[in-house]
Design a protein around this motif. Structure first.
Motif, PDB file in Angstrom:
ATOM      1  N   CYS A 506      -3.020  66.998  39.700  1.00 43.00           N
ATOM      2  CA  CYS A 506      -2.353  65.832  40.292  1.00 43.00           C
ATOM      3  C   CYS A 506      -0.845  66.000  40.129  1.00 43.00           C
ATOM      4  O   CYS A 506      -0.387  66.772  39.296  1.00 43.00           O
ATOM      5  CB  CYS A 506      -2.740  64.494  39.655  1.00 43.00           C
ATOM      6  SG  CYS A 506      -4.304  63.862  40.271  1.00 43.00           S
ATOM      7  N   VAL A 507      -0.108  65.264  40.956  1.00 39.73           N
ATOM      8  CA  VAL A 507       1.340  65.323  40.859  1.00 39.73           C
ATOM      9  C   VAL A 507       1.732  64.480  39.650  1.00 39.73           C
ATOM     10  O   VAL A 507       1.913  63.280  39.744  1.00 39.73           O
ATOM     11  CB  VAL A 507       2.010  64.838  42.153  1.00 39.73           C
ATOM     12  CG1 VAL A 507       3.509  64.919  42.042  1.00 39.73           C
ATOM     13  CG2 VAL A 507       1.521  65.668  43.326  1.00 39.73           C
ATOM     14  N   MET A 508       1.776  65.143  38.513  1.00 41.59           N
ATOM     15  CA  MET A 508       1.871  64.465  37.235  1.00 41.59           C
ATOM     16  C   MET A 508       3.045  64.987  36.416  1.00 41.59           C
ATOM     17  O   MET A 508       3.693  64.243  35.696  1.00 41.59           O
ATOM     18  CB  MET A 508       0.552  64.663  36.484  1.00 41.59           C
ATOM     19  CG  MET A 508       0.540  64.180  35.068  1.00 41.59           C
ATOM     20  SD  MET A 508      -1.112  63.815  34.434  1.00 41.59           S
ATOM     21  CE  MET A 508      -2.046  65.256  34.842  1.00 41.59           C
ATOM     22  N   GLY A 509       3.285  66.295  36.504  1.00 34.67           N
ATOM     23  CA  GLY A 509       4.419  66.875  35.790  1.00 34.67           C
ATOM     24  C   GLY A 509       4.207  67.060  34.309  1.00 34.67           C
ATOM     25  O   GLY A 509       5.004  67.733  33.657  1.00 34.67           O
ATOM     26  N   ALA A 510       3.131  66.478  33.759  1.00 38.96           N
ATOM     27  CA  ALA A 510       2.935  66.568  32.308  1.00 38.96           C
ATOM     28  C   ALA A 510       2.790  68.013  31.832  1.00 38.96           C
ATOM     29  O   ALA A 510       3.396  68.378  30.826  1.00 38.96           O
ATOM     30  CB  ALA A 510       1.731  65.723  31.888  1.00 38.96           C
ATOM     31  N   PRO A 511       2.013  68.851  32.535  1.00 40.98           N
ATOM     32  CA  PRO A 511       1.926  70.236  32.065  1.00 40.98           C
ATOM     33  C   PRO A 511       3.304  70.904  31.995  1.00 40.98           C
ATOM     34  O   PRO A 511       3.617  71.572  31.003  1.00 40.98           O
ATOM     35  CB  PRO A 511       1.031  70.909  33.110  1.00 40.98           C
ATOM     36  CG  PRO A 511       0.194  69.802  33.668  1.00 40.98           C
ATOM     37  CD  PRO A 511       1.107  68.601  33.673  1.00 40.98           C
ATOM     38  N   GLY A 512       4.113  70.699  33.025  1.00 42.55           N
ATOM     39  CA  GLY A 512       5.440  71.303  33.045  1.00 42.55           C
ATOM     40  C   GLY A 512       6.305  70.814  31.896  1.00 42.55           C
ATOM     41  O   GLY A 512       6.997  71.590  31.229  1.00 42.55           O
TER      42      GLY A 512
END
Ligand SMILES: Cc1cc2nc3c(=O)[nH]c(=O)nc-3n(C[C@H](O)[C@H](O)[C@H](O)COP(=O)(O)OP(=O)(O)OC[C@H]3O[C@@H](n4cnc5c(N)ncnc54)[C@H](O)[C@@H]3O)c2cc1C
Lengths: 531, 410
Positions: A506-512
């Motif tokens: 999902c467009v979440m950004g948390a992994p990045g």
């Protein structure tokens, strides 16, 4: 040219990761193979004036702290609220939910007075579950295989945290983690339109039906996003999800990162278990002490590096990691708004998710086709007419409609996607025609994106939209592999930050974000031990 | 029975909520749909249409109009050329603000003015006292309606109506026709975005509404209620009478009255040293500027996002954000060793969905008014007072280039 850090892949996670690294002072290069950044979150003008969200189309999970940390508003971030959710049924039946909870109560009452009350109960309990799990979404998960004291303590801390949650919250978490959405929905509701509306979040992008025990967790993840602090609310980014990744690219550059498009990475260079840089597909070598792969686990561990250099158990885990593409997109340019006869002349049903899939049985039947190796004859379609909310998505008076279509297995039992694609487009049009009579007459142009297209264009293996199924055995402690869930790899200085890492797609950004945190933690540790 | 505006017949059909409130004795819709946030976003992303007819409206004309306005208005009317508008205020002799408003220089010796409170009698009295005889002040509050067309596509809508306004600068004014109806049009508004206001004779109001709505359909035109307007105006840093300040006319004591400098409007007097105007309140304002005797000033506050999250998460609840707009007073304290060191208060508070942080309009002493200064703002968290970190910020909080840009005819 030597960089401190090179990020492979300019999808949203790569951009977030690179922006954080640059913000912390590292000389950072983000390498994207395609001519444009964004990966699975892009907007393309396929027809003059019509903006197509080729792949992902709605936004909710993007972590609120990333918006602040990277100052995304300054760079143009703007998420427009969806004002309704529409579930069309047969014979003029429908469910149209909006922003007002009392109005929603009465809307559900038309179908079942008890469901209307249950809806409030479940929504509130779900909010509390999301609130309880939010800290885990925003933290590096513990490593359950390590016996370093700090890792053991971390595991204990998380376990204690979960065990101390209120019993009702814990109860629902358990059911979501290990059970099916259908099971929970059947306990709460009788109305098919309501159940299937909610169940859509539990199957989206996954090769499972709502009665599958793996569907609870898919549902959970899709509710954990926030809009203005309200869990589970979704919006459209101005200019589509591609508008959002353009914002990220501007922010990353403003923080000092260099973004290079049209530069694919062939492989990662490493020696004696230490990373040294990357080789581009044109043969050029670029050096860096830190290399972060924003690609999926298969590419990160078997293509960019030689799998033979990795531990056997990691290799095995990656081989077993399930991708299983299950979804396609059919995007339309329309010369007018679709018409639902019972609500003729009204635009408000089309200002959010429009879920075509009017009963639980409909969704099960759609899945049965996929299990037999063919795309659903009557697919589930999640439609978004973004131009009703964002007028800049289409020429005046015209519309764009993004349709997320399930199930469309990557592996077809008979035939190939090359020959099935137009048939898929026709099937979607016919399905929509059942609910919105005259739909095909509105179509000025259509774009069909099969799982194979997704894989070929973005590099998402098998076209799985999340970089790997969101099943509990592939989440949290195990994403992408037990012991390798903390963004590191067995190669020192080589990290992973794609959706195949915690907390997932999902467009979440948390992994990045979390991978950047790990990179910076490790650097700091190194500094300390040096001194 | 409350009054209705000339647009009311159309508004009834559009108001899905059935909720009305009163504005100067007129029925207005706080919102038309269930979510004011959707209406708010129409202002920032598409185009919104608002009925602002409850404002008091005056035409001031005659050879003495300019000298009269020079006398009664605190801001220099001579800077407002024909076809220009000006945001202005008027004060009493003690330099306390009576009202603010927008004045349109429509023609030679002809000005149109909006005001939140009635001011006909007051102006006429001043005209008499100053012996401005070649002057006529007419109250057109009932005879005219005003529509505010606000948002990035506002110009497109006017162009679809064949109104030639592309060249009109920010705060420009023109007398023109729209679908054959005579209108006065200004590039003004209370949203801090690209926008226009259209004055129409009451008799044309319904057909004006229909024309604008029809032309706006392709741009997702959305009727906007007063709540969305108020949310947008906080982002624009615009003050509201009876919320952020009160009229000196009906105050009991000076503690309730404020001077333009205290309202943050010192910029209106940048050229005061060079002009010889003898306007009402001049002496007091000049003295205050010279001796720096203003008691406080009005500033923007940006509430620290992390701190706002923290105080709520620690209490076990999600921070309230959705549709949070409030006009109740909130105390502000100096940060330092002394606890609860009261220094001022906030008058308007908004969780800005667009800016993704809470913002406020506040009164602070001059030593705390510099941009970036940190203060504590008291907010209720589960009914208990909690302090959150806030920083003085430049207003407008949101200031898109399109608000003031020059467009060209294409
Ligand atoms: C059809 C579809 C619909 C979706 N709908 C939604 C939705 O509505 N809302 C939502 O939140 N999520 C949605 N998703 C999921 C979400 O979009 C993805 O999970 C997310 O965008 C993945 O981001 P990422 O940065 O991890 O990876 P990606 O976006 O896949 O980024 C990887 C990048 O790496 C590049 N790359 C690949 N190989 C190389 C190489 N060798 N060298 C250099 N660069 C390389 C790729 O071109 C790509 O840009 C959808 C996904 C798909 C496919």
């Amino acid at each position: 040219m030597k960089y401190d850090a090179i990020v492979i892949g300019g999808g949203h996670n790569g951009l977030v990761n690179g922006a954080y690294l640059a913000k912390s002072g590292l000389k950072t290069l983000i390498l994207e193979r395609r001519p444009m950044v964004g990966g699975a979150a892009i907007t393309e003008e396929l027809l003059p004036g019509y903006q197509f969200t080729t792949f992902s189309y709605a936004i909710s999970l993007i972590r609120p702290d990333i918006v602040q940390d990277l100052q995304l508003v300054k760079h143009g971030m703007m998420v427009l609220p969806m004002s309704s959710t529409f579930q069309p049924g047969y014979d003029g039946e429908y469910l149209l939910l909006g922003a007002d909870k009392d109005h929603n109560f009465h809307e559900i009452c038309r179908h079942s007075r008890e469901d209307a009350e249950s809806y409030r109960d479940l929504s509130h309990l779900f909010d509390r579950v999301c609130f309880a799990l939010k800290p885990l979404l925003d933290a590096i998960p513990p490593n359950a295989l390590s016996d370093r004291p700090e890792d053991v303590a971390h595991c204990t801390e998380v376990r204690n945290y979960l065990q101390n949650l209120p019993a009702d919250v814990q109860g629902l978490i358990d059911r979501l983690w290990n059970g099916s959405a259908a099971d929970i929905l059947n306990d709460y509701f009788e109305c098919e339109l309501l159940k299937s509306n909610i169940a859509s979040s539990a199957i989206i992008g996954s090769m499972i039906s709502p009665s599958d025990k793996k569907s609870g967790i898919v549902w959970l993840l899709h509710k954990m996003g926030e809009y203005d602090g309200v869990f589970g609310d979704w919006g459209f980014h101005k200019g589509g999800n591609g508008g959002f990744t353009q914002v990220l690219a501007r922010a990353a550059q403003a923080w000092g990162a260099t973004v290079m498009t049209g530069h694919g990475v062939e492989r990662v260079i490493y020696d004696s278990g230490k990373v040294e840089g990357v080789v581009l597909d044109n043969g050029q070598e670029l050096r860096a002490d830190i290399v972060v792969s924003a690609l999926d686990p298969k590419r990160t561990f078997t293509q960019l590096v030689d799998a033979k250099d990795l531990p056997v158990d990691l290799n095995q885990a990656i081989t077993q990691f399930k991708f299983q593409g299950s979804a396609s997109k059919v995007n339309f340019a329309l010369n007018g708004l679709p018409r639902f006869p019972a609500l003729s002349g009204r635009a408000d049903p089309f200002t959010g998710f429009v879920n075509v899939g009017p009963s639980m049985q409909y969704l099960e039947d759609a899945f049965a086709d996929a299990k037999a190796g063919r795309f659903s004859r009557k697919p589930f379609v999640d439609c978004c007419v973004q131009s009703t909310v964002d007028p800049d998505m289409s020429p005046p008076g015209k519309h764009v409609m993004s349709c997320f279509v399930m199930y469309t297995p990557y592996h077809l039992a008979d035939g190939a996607w090359a020959t099935e694609r137009e048939k898929l487009g026709d099937t979607v049009e016919n399905t929509l025609n059942e609910f919105f009579p005259g739909f095909p007459g509105l179509v000025e142009h259509r774009e069909i994106v099969t799982p194979l297209d997704i894989e070929n264009v973005t590099g998402l293996t098998e076209g799985n939209i999340f970089m790997g199924e969101l099943f509990s055995e592939q989440m949290f402690l195990n994403r992408p592999a037990p012991g390798w869930n903390q963004y590191r790899t067995p190669i020192e200085g080589y990290y992973q930050c794609g959706s195949g890492t915690h907390p997932g797609g999902c467009v979440m950004g948390a992994p990045g974000k979390l991978a950047a945190r790990q990179v910076l933690n490790d650097r700091q540790q190194k500094e300390i031990s040096k001194n | 029975m409350p009054q209705t505006t000339p647009f009311h017949d159309r508004l009834i059909a559009l108001n899905q909520t059935g909720i009305w409130k009163h504005w100067s004795g007129y029925l207005v819709a706080p919102r038309y749909q269930y979510s004011e946030t959707d209406e708010y976003y129409a202002i920032r992303n598409a185009v919104a249409l608002l009925d602002t007819s409850p404002l008091f409206k005056y035409v001031i004309q005659g050879e003495d109009a300019q000298p009269f306005l020079e006398k009664v208005l605190a801001r220099d009317i001579n800077e407002c050329q024909i076809n220009e508008a000006q945001y202005t205020c008027w004060c009493n002799e003690e330099g306390f603000v009576l009202q603010d408003g927008v004045i349109l220089h429509v023609d030679k010796n002809e000005y149109w003015l909006t005001a939140a409170e009635p001011t006909l009698k007051y102006f006429r009295k001043q005209a008499e006292a100053g012996a401005f005889s070649k002057l006529e002040i007419e109250d057109i509050s009932e005879a005219y309606g005003i529509l505010a067309l606000q948002g990035p596509h506002a110009l497109d809508v006017l162009q679809a109506l064949d109104v030639e306004v592309a060249n009109m600068p920010y705060f420009g004014v023109t007398r023109t026709h729209l679908k054959g109806m005579p209108v006065v049009l200004s590039r003004t508004g209370f949203t801090g975005d690209l926008g226009y206001e259209i004055w129409t004779a009451a008799g044309d109001a319904l057909s004006l509404w229909d024309s604008v709505m029809a032309a706006g359909q392709n741009y997702n035109i959305t009727p906007m209620g007063t709540t969305a307007l108020k949310m947008a105006r906080v982002e624009a840093g615009l003050l509201l009478l009876d919320v952020d300040f009160s009229s000196a006319r009906f105050a009991w004591v000076d503690a309730q009255r404020e001077t333009p400098c205290e309202l943050g409007w010192s910029w209106m007097f940048r050229r005061l040293a060079k002009d010889e105007r003898n306007f009402i309140g001049r002496n007091a304002i000049e003295t205050q500027l010279k001796n720096k005797t203003q008691r406080w000033t009005t500033v923007g506050l940006e509430i620290d996002w992390h701190d706002y999250e923290r105080v709520h998460l620690e209490a076990g609840i999600m921070p309230p954000k959705h549709g949070v707009y409030c006009e109740s007073t909130m105390s502000i304290y100096r940060r330092g060793d002394v606890e609860w060191d009261y220094v001022g208060y906030a008058t308007s508070f908004l969780y800005s969905s667009l800016l993704r942080r809470p913002i406020a309009i506040a009164k602070l002493p001059l030593d705390l008014a510099k941009s970036g200064t940190q203060v504590d703002l008291e907010i209720p968290v589960i009914k208990k007072p909690k302090n959150v970190l806030a920083r003085v910020a430049r207003v407008p909080f949101f200031n898109p280039a399109r608000k003031t840009s020059r467009f060209v005819n294409d």
